[in-house]
Design a protein around this motif. Structure first.
Motif, PDB file in Angstrom:
ATOM      1  N   GLN A   1      42.114   2.753  17.368  1.00 33.49           N
ATOM      2  CA  GLN A   1      42.198   3.621  18.264  1.00 33.49           C
ATOM      3  C   GLN A   1      42.313   5.009  18.490  1.00 33.49           C
ATOM      4  N   GLY A   2      41.193   6.105  19.332  1.00 33.36           N
ATOM      5  CA  GLY A   2      40.930   7.094  19.389  1.00 33.36           C
ATOM      6  C   GLY A   2      39.851   7.609  18.380  1.00 33.36           C
ATOM      7  N   SER A   3      39.054   6.458  18.792  1.00 35.60           N
ATOM      8  CA  SER A   3      37.655   6.321  17.388  1.00 35.60           C
ATOM      9  C   SER A   3      36.657   6.011  18.349  1.00 35.60           C
ATOM     10  N   GLU A   4      35.606   6.576  17.927  1.00 41.53           N
ATOM     11  CA  GLU A   4      35.000   5.617  18.006  1.00 41.53           C
ATOM     12  C   GLU A   4      34.309   4.516  18.435  1.00 41.53           C
TER      13      GLU A   4
ATOM     14  N   THR B   1      45.894   9.719   1.335  1.00 44.02           N
ATOM     15  CA  THR B   1      45.208  10.876   2.034  1.00 44.02           C
ATOM     16  C   THR B   1      44.813  12.052   1.089  1.00 44.02           C
ATOM     17  N   ASP B   2      44.244  12.998   1.108  1.00 41.61           N
ATOM     18  CA  ASP B   2      44.005  14.631   0.496  1.00 41.61           C
ATOM     19  C   ASP B   2      44.710  14.899   0.608  1.00 41.61           C
TER      20      ASP B   2
ATOM     21  N   TYR C   1      49.700  13.394  12.467  1.00 48.49           N
ATOM     22  CA  TYR C   1      51.152  12.573  13.523  1.00 48.49           C
ATOM     23  C   TYR C   1      50.213  12.420  14.946  1.00 48.49           C
ATOM     24  N   GLY C   2      50.003  13.760  15.369  1.00 46.68           N
ATOM     25  CA  GLY C   2      49.693  13.665  16.889  1.00 46.68           C
ATOM     26  C   GLY C   2      48.776  13.355  16.947  1.00 46.68           C
ATOM     27  N   HIS C   3      47.565  12.203  16.272  1.00 51.06           N
ATOM     28  CA  HIS C   3      46.507  11.501  16.960  1.00 51.06           C
ATOM     29  C   HIS C   3      46.490  10.341  16.170  1.00 51.06           C
ATOM     30  N   PRO C   4      46.039   9.611  17.103  1.00 49.57           N
ATOM     31  CA  PRO C   4      46.288   7.841  16.731  1.00 49.57           C
ATOM     32  C   PRO C   4      45.237   7.561  16.182  1.00 49.57           C
ATOM     33  N   PHE C   5      44.420   8.019  16.047  1.00 44.28           N
ATOM     34  CA  PHE C   5      42.691   7.928  14.634  1.00 44.28           C
ATOM     35  C   PHE C   5      43.621   7.906  13.170  1.00 44.28           C
ATOM     36  N   SER C   6      43.924   9.560  12.534  1.00 46.11           N
ATOM     37  CA  SER C   6      44.499   9.877  11.815  1.00 46.11           C
ATOM     38  C   SER C   6      46.313   9.703  11.732  1.00 46.11           C
ATOM     39  N   ARG C   7      46.725   9.219  12.719  1.00 45.87           N
ATOM     40  CA  ARG C   7      48.283   8.684  12.022  1.00 45.87           C
ATOM     41  C   ARG C   7      47.823   6.878  11.604  1.00 45.87           C
ATOM     42  N   ARG C   8      47.536   6.495  12.154  1.00 47.78           N
ATOM     43  CA  ARG C   8      46.884   5.154  11.926  1.00 47.78           C
ATOM     44  C   ARG C   8      46.046   4.547  10.324  1.00 47.78           C
TER      45      ARG C   8
ATOM     46  N   PRO D   1      48.477  -4.791  17.930  1.00 46.83           N
ATOM     47  CA  PRO D   1      48.489  -3.547  17.776  1.00 46.83           C
ATOM     48  C   PRO D   1      49.991  -2.568  18.207  1.00 46.83           C
ATOM     49  N   VAL D   2      50.773  -2.795  18.954  1.00 43.03           N
ATOM     50  CA  VAL D   2      51.797  -2.842  19.097  1.00 43.03           C
ATOM     51  C   VAL D   2      53.167  -2.526  17.703  1.00 43.03           C
ATOM     52  N   ARG D   3      52.865  -3.923  17.188  1.00 42.26           N
ATOM     53  CA  ARG D   3      53.639  -4.200  15.683  1.00 42.26           C
ATOM     54  C   ARG D   3      53.289  -3.434  14.772  1.00 42.26           C
ATOM     55  N   GLN D   4      51.839  -3.834  15.013  1.00 44.86           N
ATOM     56  CA  GLN D   4      51.670  -2.770  13.792  1.00 44.86           C
ATOM     57  C   GLN D   4      52.068  -1.311  13.761  1.00 44.86           C
ATOM     58  N   ASP D   5      52.005  -0.410  14.778  1.00 41.02           N
ATOM     59  CA  ASP D   5      52.206   1.202  15.239  1.00 41.02           C
ATOM     60  C   ASP D   5      53.784   1.242  14.748  1.00 41.02           C
ATOM     61  N   ALA D   6      54.829  -0.065  15.192  1.00 40.55           N
ATOM     62  CA  ALA D   6      56.014  -0.119  14.902  1.00 40.55           C
ATOM     63  C   ALA D   6      56.112  -0.283  14.066  1.00 40.55           C
ATOM     64  N   LEU D   7      55.679  -0.923  12.709  1.00 41.80           N
ATOM     65  CA  LEU D   7      55.487  -0.421  11.600  1.00 41.80           C
ATOM     66  C   LEU D   7      55.463   0.393  10.778  1.00 41.80           C
TER      67      LEU D   7
END
Length: 650
Positions: free
Chosen positions: A209-212, A337-338, A351-358, A402-408
């Protein structure tokens, strides 16, 4: 790959790597091409018959499938009778035969059959030694596969080989103090190999999510996948900060990554990289070809290919070293990540953006499975059910829920047991300086303290009344004053990201508490601080000015295993630091360490006065019975090295 061809894969793709090992526990990490039934045998020196021989139970092996043909095996065996100390113990793992092994169906195959590169010359299995006290340690950080430097872990294997049966010459353990992989700094040929291995092993896919790009399959197929991943973010204003944090490395080539445009994103990419940086077997399964690239990118790819080819040549010896030494790890930023968690502003933006949080979350999941668990398996009891649920969610389609991935990921971002202690002699305390940070309450863009007040208090309680302690801090507690001053200047002008402004003295609160710990009346008499991070090596003797006999502190920094600081810049920084912060310099009184006397040691075979050793390799520290370092060395990756003798003992 067809089902028939999957049977031709070797049974073990990576490992075993020897992890947390004591007289009553043995921990191993390995990855199989399927779920394996494992039989363990242990041999005492000179004995032809195993002292321990049985099939491991479900309780002793945690299996986590992360691909159609990839299954992680976390082995943790507890023994009723203590294993002998100070003597070699051979170990072997038997797996049921597959057609690729050439053995008869049903016959068990052992390490010499499926991983002969793990055995020393003349041996049929790896071995390990449990030492009653830590008399010799190997340590290092920063292993960047496409660095022009050679691999320090190959030199470590040479050290084990030369020690032979002389256990006093063999390190008691290896401590890797951060940046075991560079998830944010990936060469084009390495990324291509990652994708080839992903498809070869059928590593599970994910929704993004949050990406092209919509998922990890589309990521690999996107024309901007190589060298231009910053273009995968939607062109909206809210993404400007993410571009700087995750793909802005080229603007700061001295202090941090210059190759961030291949930043790993999906979980299968990070897991594949772990396999490729630790195992020669996986490279034999793939033949990656250069993708279609522009002229400039194609030239960068070709240059990086030479370094990657050299890296791969050394992997059999790297794997052998990791199979023979109990190995402990702790993350630093490049494992994720750096500038990971540099400031409160960094955290809220990321952590407020779904792409970078992932991106961060996937790297943390892979770290937990490939590094963190092996340090202290008991700490991950609450995490493993969520990992198993994510693994099971892939199903026949081979795509994570994706729900389980985000929960982990949420679970791991809140996890507070990455740090650990070893009940060795002397005791070893390994600090998590990345996730429990002391955030600035007034200016959210200022660098956070490396540990918050609660974590520092726990650290103090952990070491009170110990006679001696080994502290592992990825960033040096006592660093180069000039570089810290430069970081303060950039921070003052709001540019802390430019110079990686992370050091123990950067935050007033955490610096004050840390220095007070050293001054506490019940603090250990002897501190040996092992660090990495900075891409050069040095040793400081540190004493309190008003109480020089207690505690005795040694800051010992070894970096990098396969990375080096720009040489001309290093020479100028070293020279300026000597001039500006000489013992008589009034600038010392403006530092937070003014109540402590910091005496640098000069490396042997170096120009007079120079204190910093800028060669990739591995650090070796020898300790006496009271935990005092008696011999501090840095072994260069290819050959040679240096000692850091006490002042006046060159």
């Amino acid at each position: 790959m067809t089902e028939q061809s999957s049977q031709s894969l070797p049974p073990v793709l990576a490992g075993p790597i020897l992890r947390h090992t004591t007289s009553d526990k043995l921990t191993l990490w390995l990855v199989g091409s399927s779920s394996l039934t494992l039989r363990m045998r242990l041999y005492q020196e000179g004995s032809g018959e195993p002292e321990f021989d049985r099939v491991l139970t479900e309780k002793e092996v945690t299996r986590i499938g992360f691909g159609a043909r990839a299954c992680l095996h976390l082995v943790h065996v507890e023994f009723d009778e203590a294993l002998p100390t100070n003597t070699p113990i051979g170990y072997d793992l038997g797996v049921s035969a597959l057609p690729s092994t050439g053995a008869a169906e049903g016959e068990e195959c052992w390490i010499r059959d499926w991983a002969p590169h793990l055995c020393m010359p003349g041996a049929s299995r790896p071995d390990f030694v449990i030492k009653e006290r830590l008399d010799r340690l190997a340590h290092g950080s920063c292993r960047r596969p496409h660095s022009a430097a050679a691999d320090g872990l190959v030199r470590l294997d040479q050290t084990i080989l030369e020690a032979g049966t002389n256990i006093t010459e063999r390190p008691a353990l290896l401590i890797m103090t951060g940046d075991q992989i560079y998830a944010d700094d990936v060469a084009g040929p390495m990324l291509r190999a990652i994708h080839s291995l992903t498809e070869c092993l059928g590593l599970y896919e994910e929704v993004i999510q949050g990406s092209e790009v919509t998922d990890s399959r589309a990521l690999r197929e996107n024309p901007d996948c190589y060298f231009h991943r910053e273009k995968l973010l939607p062109d909206i204003r809210s993404n400007e900060a993410l571009l700087e944090r995750f793909f802005g490395g080229v603007s700061k080539p001295v202090f941090t990554t210059a190759s961030a445009h291949n930043h790993l994103i999906s979980l299968n990419e990070v897991m594949a990289m772990y396999l490729l940086v630790w195992s020669p077997v996986c490279w034999r399964l793939i033949s990656p070809q250069q993708p279609a690239l522009s002229g400039e990118d194609a030239e960068a790819y070709r240059q990086q290919q030479t370094a990657i080819d050299d890296f791969v040549v050394g992997l059999p010896r790297v794997a052998r070293a990791l199979a023979h030494l109990p190995t402990y790890m702790i993350f630093d930023d490049h494992d994720v990540t750096d500038d990971w968690n540099l400031s409160a502003l960094w955290e809220s933006t990321t952590y407020g953006h779904p792409f970078s949080r992932r991106i961060v979350g996937n790297a943390l999941v892979a770290y937990a499975l490939c590094q963190g668990w092996g340090n202290n398996p008991e700490a991950f009891g609450d995490i493993m059910p969520s990992v198993q649920e994510l693994s099971a969610s892939a199903g026949p389609g081979g795509e994570f829920d994706p729900v389980r991935q985000d929960a982990l990921i949420d679970h791991l971002l809140a996890f507070e047991r990455w740090h650990y202690s070893l009940q060795t002699s002397p005791r070893m305390v390994v600090l998590d300086t990345r996730t429990r940070r002391w955030r600035s309450e007034t200016k959210r863009d200022r660098p956070s303290g490396l540990l918050d007040w609660e974590a520092l208090s726990e650290f103090q309680q952990d070491i009170l009344d110990e006679k001696a302690v080994i502290v592992v801090s990825p960033a040096p507690m006592f660093g180069v004053k000039l570089i810290e001053a430069i970081q303060r200047v950039f921070t003052f002008f709001g540019k802390s990201l430019v110079v990686d402004a992370e050091n123990w003295m950067a935050h007033r609160g955490s610096a004050s508490v840390l220095l007070n710990i050293f001054r506490h009346s019940r603090t250990p008499e002897t501190f040996v601080i092992l660090s990495g991070d900075v891409h050069y090596s040095f040793v400081y003797d540190v004493r309190l000015r008003n109480r020089p006999d207690r505690p005795r502190i040694w800051q010992i920094t070894s970096s990098g295993i396969k990375n080096e600081f720009p040489r001309s810049l290093m020479e100028w920084l070293d020279r300026l630091n000597r001039w500006l912060y000489a013992p008589w310099s009034p600038l010392n009184w403006f530092t937070k360490r003014r109540r402590m006397r910091v005496t640098p040691r000069e490396p042997e075979n170096h120009q007079v006065g120079e204190r910093l050793w800028n060669n990739a390799g591995i650090g070796i520290v020898e300790l006496d019975s009271s935990g005092v370092p008696t011999n501090i060395r840095q072994l260069n990756s290819r050959s040679g090295g240096t000692r850091f003798p006490e002042s006046g003992r060159h």
